[in-house]
Write an enzyme that holds these catalytic residues in place. Structure first.
Site, PDB file in Angstrom:
ATOM      1  N   HIS A  53     -42.693  22.182  24.442  1.00  0.00           N
ATOM      2  CA  HIS A  53     -41.976  21.292  23.870  1.00  0.00           C
ATOM      3  C   HIS A  53     -40.615  21.105  24.528  1.00  0.00           C
ATOM      4  O   HIS A  53     -39.759  20.002  24.405  1.00  0.00           O
ATOM      5  CB  HIS A  53     -41.638  21.414  22.361  1.00  0.00           C
ATOM      6  N   ASP A 112     -42.628  18.902  13.677  1.00  0.00           N
ATOM      7  CA  ASP A 112     -42.758  20.120  14.214  1.00  0.00           C
ATOM      8  C   ASP A 112     -42.457  21.311  13.051  1.00  0.00           C
ATOM      9  O   ASP A 112     -42.099  20.764  11.935  1.00  0.00           O
ATOM     10  CB  ASP A 112     -41.542  20.275  15.164  1.00  0.00           C
ATOM     11  N   HIS A 155     -40.952  23.771  13.852  1.00  0.00           N
ATOM     12  CA  HIS A 155     -39.617  24.161  14.234  1.00  0.00           C
ATOM     13  C   HIS A 155     -38.814  23.113  14.406  1.00  0.00           C
ATOM     14  O   HIS A 155     -38.983  22.017  14.769  1.00  0.00           O
ATOM     15  CB  HIS A 155     -39.890  25.080  15.244  1.00  0.00           C
ATOM     16  N   ASP A 186     -36.164  23.058  16.719  1.00  0.00           N
ATOM     17  CA  ASP A 186     -35.958  22.978  18.156  1.00  0.00           C
ATOM     18  C   ASP A 186     -34.613  22.473  18.670  1.00  0.00           C
ATOM     19  O   ASP A 186     -34.448  21.729  19.720  1.00  0.00           O
ATOM     20  CB  ASP A 186     -37.056  22.180  18.875  1.00  0.00           C
ATOM     21  N   HIS A 233     -38.046  25.424  24.979  1.00  0.00           N
ATOM     22  CA  HIS A 233     -38.913  24.874  23.845  1.00  0.00           C
ATOM     23  C   HIS A 233     -38.229  25.000  22.501  1.00  0.00           C
ATOM     24  O   HIS A 233     -38.702  24.078  21.803  1.00  0.00           O
ATOM     25  CB  HIS A 233     -40.379  25.069  24.179  1.00  0.00           C
ATOM     26  N   ASP A 267     -45.197  17.973  17.911  1.00  0.00           N
ATOM     27  CA  ASP A 267     -45.649  19.372  18.461  1.00  0.00           C
ATOM     28  C   ASP A 267     -46.556  19.601  17.560  1.00  0.00           C
ATOM     29  O   ASP A 267     -46.584  19.665  16.456  1.00  0.00           O
ATOM     30  CB  ASP A 267     -44.306  20.195  17.892  1.00  0.00           C
ATOM     31  N   ASP A 301     -47.929  22.248  16.543  1.00  0.00           N
ATOM     32  CA  ASP A 301     -47.613  23.356  15.518  1.00  0.00           C
ATOM     33  C   ASP A 301     -47.182  22.830  14.193  1.00  0.00           C
ATOM     34  O   ASP A 301     -46.982  23.705  13.390  1.00  0.00           O
ATOM     35  CB  ASP A 301     -46.985  24.361  16.094  1.00  0.00           C
ATOM     36  N   GLU A 303     -47.456  21.690  23.187  1.00  0.00           N
ATOM     37  CA  GLU A 303     -47.829  22.640  22.746  1.00  0.00           C
ATOM     38  C   GLU A 303     -49.390  23.181  22.529  1.00  0.00           C
ATOM     39  O   GLU A 303     -49.381  24.170  21.704  1.00  0.00           O
ATOM     40  CB  GLU A 303     -46.841  23.138  21.649  1.00  0.00           C
TER      41      GLU A 303
HETATM   42 MN   LIG Z   1     -41.359  22.040  19.044  1.00  0.00          MN
END
Ligand SMILES: [Mn+2]
Length: 324
Positions: free
Chosen positions: A105, A128, A130, A132, A145, A236, A238, A281
């Site tokens: 990322h 995402d 997260h 980031d 990332h 992302d 994830d 990712e």
């Molecule tokens: Mn990310």
């Protein structure tokens, strides 16, 4: 008649960014090739897009690259992102939308900076698990990332150290032009930044509370009530639950369902304003063979919906009903 799913441009340029040095696990550099092999571009074409494949960027491998100011592999990350920034700007100036196949990322820095150069009025939807948005000073890991947004947000300029290799980056994104969907693993320093700057945030709590349809609607209205600005989606994988996307570097349980991810993508396609999409990712060196296959397949299924493949079906381009 080609569909128009990319900010008024009738073509989509695809740029592969085989990069993994924004985090410590090798593997994300393989994703552009695997996503192409799994039929991503064919699906986009079948949905009516004119697809132009610009190939993969030739990312330089810099051997001597010690951490500086809690930024790991700064020369590699800075150099690669500068290259991507130039590539994305060039694609957009050819009147093409842009699909960026990452990569970890950290590559969102180059992608969004390049987008901003061509289209300064953009808004960012960051999907995402997260946030980031760690600065190098709040980051627990030093991996870029987990920091890309901090280097781009104007309001964070005073909190950012000078990092050699990042001089080309000009923080030019306003915090109000970012919205998150899918968060469920946010560091303390990141939460402090999100609250301080008032960044629009639709975590999995809001997805549970309001449902995905209301969340997408609210996020888009928060970013751009009149619905005219180009959209940059930084996706992302994830964000999606690890049961669906197991092969990724920092999986977090309790993520978006496949249906929720499809819905987001279909709604963005529906706006007609998707200008750049980052797909990041995917790491097929993690998990079992079955995990790897499932991850790539589901990634292609979700990403192609941003370009108009629909669960209710698509009529093939030029199709006429056969008569006896
Ligand atoms: Mn990310």
């Amino acid at each position: 008649m080609p569909v128009c799913t990319n900010g008024g441009k009738m073509k989509v340029g695809v740029v592969g960014m085989p990069f993994s040095k924004g985090q410590p696990k090798a593997g994300t550099q393989l994703a552009p090739k695997l996503i192409r092999q799994a039929g991503m571009l064919e699906k986009m074409t079948e949905a009516g897009n004119d697809v132009v494949d610009h190939g993969d960027l030739a990312v330089e491998d810099i051997a001597s690259d010690e951490p500086i100011k809690n930024v790991s592999r700064p020369k590699n990350v800075g150099t690669a992102n500068k290259l991507l920034c130039e590539a994305v700007e060039k694609v957009l100036r050819q009147q093409q939308g842009c699909l960026v196949l990452g990569g970890d990322h950290s590559i969102a820095m180059g992608s969004i900076q390049g987008h901003l150069k061509a289209e300064p009025d953009l808004v960012v939807l960051w999907i995402d698990a997260h946030a980031d948005i760690n600065t190098p000073l709040t980051s627990p890991s030093g991996n870029v990332h987990g920091m890309p947004l901090s280097f781009m947000v104007k309001e964070l300029e005073q909190y950012m150290p000078n990092v050699p290799g990042f001089e080309w980056m000009k923080p030019s994104l306003a915090a109000k032009d970012i919205a998150y969907i899918g968060l469920r693993d946010v560091d303390g320093g990141e939460k402090a930044i999100i609250d301080k700057l008032g960044i629009h945030c639709f975590s999995m709590h809001e997805v549970d509370k309001y449902g995905i349809a209301a969340v997408v609607d609210r996020a888009l209205k928060a970013l751009d009530p009149s619905g005219i600005r180009p959209i940059h989606v930084s996706f992302d994988v994830d964000a999606i639950d690890p049961s669906i996307i197991p092969s990724t570097g920092t999986p977090v349980p309790g993520g978006l369902s496949l249906r929720e991810a499809y819905y987001i993508a279909e709604e963005i396609a529906e706006t007609g304003r998707l200008s750049v999409l980052d797909c990041v990712e995917v790491n097929t060196l993690l998990g079992s063979k079955e995990d790897q296959q499932r991850t790539v397949k589901n990634t292609v299924e979700v990403m192609s919906r941003f370009y108009g493949t629909k669960r209710c079906g698509n009529v093939p381009r030029g199709y006429t009903l056969p008569e006896p």
